[in-house]
Design an enzyme around this catalytic site. Sequence first.
Site, mmCIF file in Angstrom:
data_model
loop_
_atom_site.group_PDB
_atom_site.id
_atom_site.type_symbol
_atom_site.label_atom_id
_atom_site.label_comp_id
_atom_site.label_asym_id
_atom_site.label_seq_id
_atom_site.Cartn_x
_atom_site.Cartn_y
_atom_site.Cartn_z
ATOM 1 N N HIS A 32 18.123 -27.897 -33.010
ATOM 2 C CA HIS A 32 17.575 -29.175 -32.555
ATOM 3 C C HIS A 32 17.588 -30.182 -33.696
ATOM 4 C CE1 HIS A 32 15.072 -27.117 -29.151
ATOM 5 N NE2 HIS A 32 16.305 -27.394 -28.781
ATOM 6 N N LYS B 85 25.729 -29.097 -30.646
ATOM 7 C CA LYS B 85 26.086 -30.452 -30.248
ATOM 8 C C LYS B 85 26.566 -31.248 -31.459
ATOM 9 C CE LYS B 85 22.874 -30.658 -26.358
ATOM 10 N NZ LYS B 85 21.728 -31.353 -25.736
ATOM 11 N N ARG C 50 17.763 -19.095 -23.205
ATOM 12 C CA ARG C 50 17.488 -19.862 -24.430
ATOM 13 C C ARG C 50 16.021 -20.290 -24.455
ATOM 14 N NH1 ARG C 50 19.729 -23.364 -28.365
ATOM 15 N NH2 ARG C 50 18.918 -25.486 -28.382
ATOM 16 N N HIS D 241 20.446 -22.131 -19.206
ATOM 17 C CA HIS D 241 19.670 -22.143 -20.442
ATOM 18 C C HIS D 241 18.332 -21.420 -20.334
ATOM 19 C CE1 HIS D 241 22.152 -25.933 -21.511
ATOM 20 N NE2 HIS D 241 22.650 -24.875 -22.118
ATOM 21 N N ARG E 3 23.020 -21.892 -26.501
ATOM 22 C CA ARG E 3 23.378 -22.717 -25.348
ATOM 23 C C ARG E 3 24.578 -22.083 -24.646
ATOM 24 N NH1 ARG E 3 22.720 -26.557 -29.634
ATOM 25 N NH2 ARG E 3 20.979 -28.006 -29.278
ATOM 26 N N TYR F 246 8.185 -26.344 -26.461
ATOM 27 C CA TYR F 246 7.879 -24.928 -26.276
ATOM 28 C C TYR F 246 6.460 -24.577 -26.694
ATOM 29 C CZ TYR F 246 12.886 -24.578 -25.582
ATOM 30 O OH TYR F 246 14.159 -24.755 -25.111
#
Length: 316
Positions: free
Chosen positions: A286, A189, A263, A260, A165, A295
């Site tokens: 994630h 995160k 990414r 992003h 990120r 994806y």
Amino acid sequence: MTQAAIAAESPAAGAVEQLTLDFLAYLELERGLSRNTLAAYRCDLLQFGDYLHRHELAPVHAAHADLAAFLTELARGDDTHPPASAATLGRKVACLRSFYRHLRREGLIEHDPTAELRGPRKPQRLPRVLSREEVAELLAQPRGGDALALRDRALLELMYACGLRASETVGLELADVDLEEGLLRARGKGSKERLVPIGRHALAALRAYLRAGRPELLGAKVQRRVFLNHRGGALSRQGLYKVIQGHARTAGLDARMSRHTLRHACATHLLAGGCDLRSLQEMLGHADLATTQVYTHLSADRLKDAYFGAHPRATR
């Protein structure tokens, strides 16, 4: 008298500002949320506080209908504010739920008015993805051996190789990189850490930057961050975006780039190359596998394109 009743009679308890500060302190200290998330929550709650003030309501007195009316007002917009998108409304709902759960946990309310609160269903948008050829063209843009070219080459290679990120890239510190093992520690995160392998090309570009480019940018300063600006300070997210957009423009890809995009390209190309979904989830950091599964749709589209373009008896 219950704590909730005491809170209702207290003028200070009705101040959204003070409740917001307490809530944000909890999120930062107990849950370790990022500054960007905290800033977004603060903005959302101040906006909610303005609504309550206009309707002469205290946050501890707000009912489900009041919160629903607040969201309806945002969705409709007005002369000075455009209608809020489904994504924005969804974020407001998440913020309010977390806020009122905190108030109930602290004993300031007895009933949670967000228990039945629902945001609009957000349409799933597939991220924009570059082809392998387009990524190669972008990565070839930083030319020369000066300090900024070495930095930009290492930055772009690392973002694509590791699926980082923007915040993880600019937050990367020297102690997070193990050149011998070819690994880096990314802080994602919620301050969650993960180990990510570094590809051969990215590793070579990073070594060249750390050996010759970074010392020139740093000068006599002291800085832990890996990526520096031209003054020797830590590269900001805004600075990162300017670097990406500058090279995307010379490659003719600026209309398709975001912070992003590399990414997304990394994730899609890994899946297309045979990487399993669980490994990709861990690499990208994630929390939910459903986030990674987006994806698979992109890879399926590319598979169909390859099939219809190659099979002799396939027609659209």
